[in-house]
Scaffold this active site. Structure first.
Site, PDB file in Angstrom:
ATOM      1  N   TYR A  18      11.577  -6.515 126.573  1.00  0.00           N
ATOM      2  CA  TYR A  18      12.360  -6.704 125.332  1.00  0.00           C
ATOM      3  C   TYR A  18      12.995  -8.094 125.308  1.00  0.00           C
ATOM      4  CZ  TYR A  18      11.738  -1.872 123.953  1.00  0.00           C
ATOM      5  OH  TYR A  18      11.178  -0.696 123.551  1.00  0.00           O
ATOM      6  N   CYS A  72       8.979   5.315 122.161  1.00  0.00           N
ATOM      7  CA  CYS A  72      10.075   4.578 122.806  1.00  0.00           C
ATOM      8  C   CYS A  72      10.048   4.782 124.322  1.00  0.00           C
ATOM      9  CB  CYS A  72      11.400   5.083 122.216  1.00  0.00           C
ATOM     10  SG  CYS A  72      12.846   4.708 123.232  1.00  0.00           S
TER      11      CYS A  72
END
Ligand SMILES: N[C@@H](CCC(=O)N[C@@H](CS)C(=O)NCC(=O)O)C(=O)O
Length: 305
Positions: free
Chosen positions: A181, A54
């Protein structure tokens, strides 16, 4: 991924997009600081729960390494890929015996409602979450433990450069860090193309800027560089393929790619970049959970900057 509602896990995938198909990220919920009266800086008192793939959690993994905090702050890694229970440790982790990240959240607040994100900075003393916002956590790690022996005194957020750093951070967060994203999770053609164009417009501008100077704010590495690095290191491995950020690869940029390698080759950084975890989180978290073998990314190639 699911979420907790009143302390109970619901694995149903939650909508993350607005009516126009745009990806919208929720704000973090625990926002206290080490250095506040309730959370004094102490060796061995704090713990990080992270996922090495992440990019947000990675910021904290990176700062723990470059600031020399590995002996002061302990850490637990989730498995790279998310499952029906969200992030999982595979087997109970050693600090709390948590099997999933949502167990960490309910350990802090048995009635917690919300997404169970990484990173989490945990206080072993008061048995609660100090903060779950990576931007805050790296600010703390930058200076809160500087009085302890062996901690690097390098300041990545120096007073004289704060305005510049804040400016880069905001622009890069919107268009690059969260921008990838917005591209990858777009639910409409228009939202995708808009985020895609914005992303590459910023990358083009940064490439030009980094042709003129070594780092974003001049000759010294700052927080703005590390925050950009977290995304660049994942670009060819994941965003180009899985998120369709594919106008070109990072390695096609004349300056951004050597700049990325320059940062990677700083002391302590290489060990924090876990290529399999990066492939694992982006490709392993969704069916068919097949991880790509490529591309090979040679971060160690001399950068020449
Ligand atoms: N604002 C947070 C965002 C963290 C975040 O979104 N982490 C992702 C992993 S890459 C996560 O845990 N997502 C789980 C979810 O959204 O339910 C931060 O920067 O700390």
């Amino acid at each position: 991924m699911g979420q907790l509602v009143d302390g109970v896990w619901h694995s149903k995938d939650l909508p993350r997009n607005d009516a126009n198909g745009e990806f919208v990220r929720k704000a973090s919920t625990f926002r206290a600081f080490v250095g506040d009266d309730a959370f004094p800086a102490e060796a061995g008192r704090y713990h990080l729960f992270v996922n090495a793939g992440c990019p947000w959690a990675y910021r904290t993994v990176l700062y723990r390494a470059i600031k020399g905090l590995t002996q002061l702050i302990s850490i637990s890694y989730t498995q790279p890929a998310a499952g029906p229970q969200g992030w999982t440790f595979g087997e109970p982790e050693t600090l709390l015996g948590a099997l999933h990240m949502h167990d960490v959240y309910t350990a802090a607040d048995p009635r917690f409602t919300g997404r169970c994100t990484v990173p989490v900075l945990w206080d072993k003393h008061s048995h609660t979450i100090v903060n779950n916002e990576s931007a805050d956590i790296i600010r703390m790690l930058n200076s809160a433990f500087d009085a302890f022996p062996g901690v690097s005194q390098v300041d990545y957020y120096p007073a004289a450069l704060r305005d510049q750093i804040d400016h880069f951070n905001e622009h890069i967060y919107t268009t690059v860090n969260n921008g990838v994203y917005r591209v990858g999770f777009a639910q409409s053609q228009e939202a995708y193309e808009d985020a895609f164009d914005t992303l590459f417009e910023t990358l083009d501008g940064l490439d030009t800027h980094l042709g003129e100077q070594r780092y974003l704010c001049g000759e010294q590495i700052t927080e703005a560089d590390w925050r950009l690095f977290a995304t660049l290191a994942r670009f060819d491995l994941a965003y180009h393929g899985q998120f369709k950020c594919n106008r070109q690869m990072l390695k096609d940029y004349a300056n951004l790619w050597p700049y990325c390698r320059d940062l990677y080759q700083q002391p302590g950084v290489a060990d924090t970049v876990d290529v399999q975890a990066i492939r694992g989180i982006y490709y392993g978290s969704r069916p068919p959970r097949v991880l790509p073998k490529g591309p090979e990314v040679d971060f160690a190639e001399p950068h020449g900057r």
